[in-house]
Design a protein around this motif. Structure first.
Motif, PDB file in Angstrom:
ATOM      1  N   UNK A 159      -6.757 189.619  27.258  1.00 13.84           N
ATOM      2  CA  UNK A 159      -6.583 189.084  25.780  1.00 13.84           C
ATOM      3  C   UNK A 159      -6.176 190.259  25.102  1.00 13.84           C
ATOM      4  N   UNK A 160      -6.823 191.285  24.921  1.00 13.34           N
ATOM      5  CA  UNK A 160      -6.596 192.524  24.053  1.00 13.34           C
ATOM      6  C   UNK A 160      -6.989 193.733  25.012  1.00 13.34           C
ATOM      7  N   UNK A 161      -6.445 195.126  24.549  1.00 19.26           N
ATOM      8  CA  UNK A 161      -6.592 195.987  25.467  1.00 19.26           C
ATOM      9  C   UNK A 161      -8.175 196.502  25.167  1.00 19.26           C
ATOM     10  N   UNK A 162      -8.705 197.087  26.042  1.00 21.06           N
ATOM     11  CA  UNK A 162     -10.092 197.560  26.293  1.00 21.06           C
ATOM     12  C   UNK A 162      -9.990 199.050  25.662  1.00 21.06           C
ATOM     13  N   UNK A 176     -16.753 184.315  32.669  1.00 18.45           N
ATOM     14  CA  UNK A 176     -17.145 185.324  32.062  1.00 18.45           C
ATOM     15  C   UNK A 176     -16.248 185.620  30.858  1.00 18.45           C
ATOM     16  N   UNK A 177     -16.976 186.553  30.107  1.00 21.09           N
ATOM     17  CA  UNK A 177     -16.098 187.073  28.806  1.00 21.09           C
ATOM     18  C   UNK A 177     -16.512 188.520  28.628  1.00 21.09           C
ATOM     19  N   UNK A 178     -15.411 189.272  28.485  1.00 18.93           N
ATOM     20  CA  UNK A 178     -15.761 190.816  28.184  1.00 18.93           C
ATOM     21  C   UNK A 178     -15.267 190.793  26.558  1.00 18.93           C
ATOM     22  N   UNK A 179     -16.318 191.394  25.808  1.00 18.80           N
ATOM     23  CA  UNK A 179     -15.799 191.587  24.280  1.00 18.80           C
ATOM     24  C   UNK A 179     -16.414 192.755  23.993  1.00 18.80           C
ATOM     25  N   UNK A 183     -14.707 190.299  19.376  1.00 18.67           N
ATOM     26  CA  UNK A 183     -13.212 190.163  19.804  1.00 18.67           C
ATOM     27  C   UNK A 183     -13.225 189.846  21.253  1.00 18.67           C
ATOM     28  N   UNK A 184     -12.771 188.931  21.985  1.00 16.72           N
ATOM     29  CA  UNK A 184     -12.608 188.609  23.356  1.00 16.72           C
ATOM     30  C   UNK A 184     -11.467 189.651  23.807  1.00 16.72           C
ATOM     31  N   UNK A 194      -6.545 203.252  26.538  1.00 17.55           N
ATOM     32  CA  UNK A 194      -6.829 202.139  27.018  1.00 17.55           C
ATOM     33  C   UNK A 194      -7.209 202.009  28.392  1.00 17.55           C
ATOM     34  N   UNK A 195      -8.488 201.394  28.632  1.00 12.84           N
ATOM     35  CA  UNK A 195      -9.054 201.224  29.779  1.00 12.84           C
ATOM     36  C   UNK A 195      -7.921 200.533  30.807  1.00 12.84           C
ATOM     37  N   UNK A 196      -7.846 200.788  32.112  1.00 10.44           N
ATOM     38  CA  UNK A 196      -7.135 200.359  32.905  1.00 10.44           C
ATOM     39  C   UNK A 196      -7.456 198.869  33.114  1.00 10.44           C
ATOM     40  N   UNK A 197      -6.519 197.888  33.423  1.00 11.33           N
ATOM     41  CA  UNK A 197      -6.993 196.542  33.655  1.00 11.33           C
ATOM     42  C   UNK A 197      -7.855 196.506  34.693  1.00 11.33           C
ATOM     43  N   UNK A 198      -7.480 197.012  35.902  1.00 14.10           N
ATOM     44  CA  UNK A 198      -8.369 196.882  37.084  1.00 14.10           C
ATOM     45  C   UNK A 198      -9.815 197.135  36.863  1.00 14.10           C
TER      46      UNK A 198
END
Length: 197
Positions: free
Chosen positions: A143-146, A170-173, A179-180, A104-108
């Motif tokens: 919202x969900x893990x990257x 913005x949104x990362x999908x 998927x958001x 999983x990518x780090x949230x930061x």
């Protein structure tokens, strides 16, 4: 020690099958976003989206840098503008080494992708009328893990502009309309002396 780092040239990045969806958007065009193309690209002062903002010490540029023992964190970011709609679209091929938890990518790191996308939008769409702007607030909902090693899509929009302040979202999908993974709202402010210019 900085002489030992080299920018990866033409990294092998699989083009996502959904990239065509972005290219087909009305009025959409790709920015020059040259960080992974070597030292000549770093000299692109004056190019739209080039090193007029990011110089050789840029975090984003250096994340495209690899060494013999450390692969690059990014593998060729692409950015597209839709000026009439006041939108930006970016494609982020993440390296496998951006993890906090395994896989999983780090949230930061995800937040960095969002801030860079919104900042690129402000610079290219709002700077001509407002002057340069800076992030003063960035609110993020995870919202969900990257997934590390994946290619993600980021879309930013201008919500409103009032004086020196611009509200952006913005949104990362995982793909356009997919998927958001992360949503964000931001406030960018232009310094008083810049806004008067």
């Amino acid at each position: 020690m900085s002489g030992s780092l080299e920018v990866s040239k033409s990294p092998t990045v699989e083009v996502p099958d959904w990239l065509e969806e972005i290219l087909q958007l009305p009025g959409c065009h790709e920015l020059a976003y040259p960080y992974w193309e070597g030292p000549a690209a770093a000299e692109s002062v004056g190019k739209e989206g080039g090193s007029t903002v990011h110089g050789s010490d840029s975090l984003i540029r250096n994340m495209h840098t690899s060494t013999p023992t450390q692969p690059a964190y990014l593998r060729g970011v692409r950015v597209f503008l839709q000026p009439e709609e006041q939108r930006v679209h970016s494609v982020w091929p993440l390296g496998a080494n951006v993890c906090s938890h395994p896989g999983m990518a780090h949230g930061a790191f995800s937040v960095l992708c969002m801030d860079e996308t919104l900042g690129t939008m402000h610079y290219n769409l709002l700077r001509p009328s407002m002057g340069p702007g800076f992030t003063v607030n960035l609110q993020v909902d995870f919202c969900k893990p990257v997934p590390a090693g994946s290619t993600v899509y980021c879309m930013g929009e201008v919500e409103s502009v009032e004086g020196r302040k611009a509200k952006l979202k913005g949104s990362l999908m995982d793909r356009p309309g997919g998927t958001l993974l992360l949503s964000a709202s931001a406030l960018f402010v232009s310094p008083k002396q810049q806004a008067a210019m």
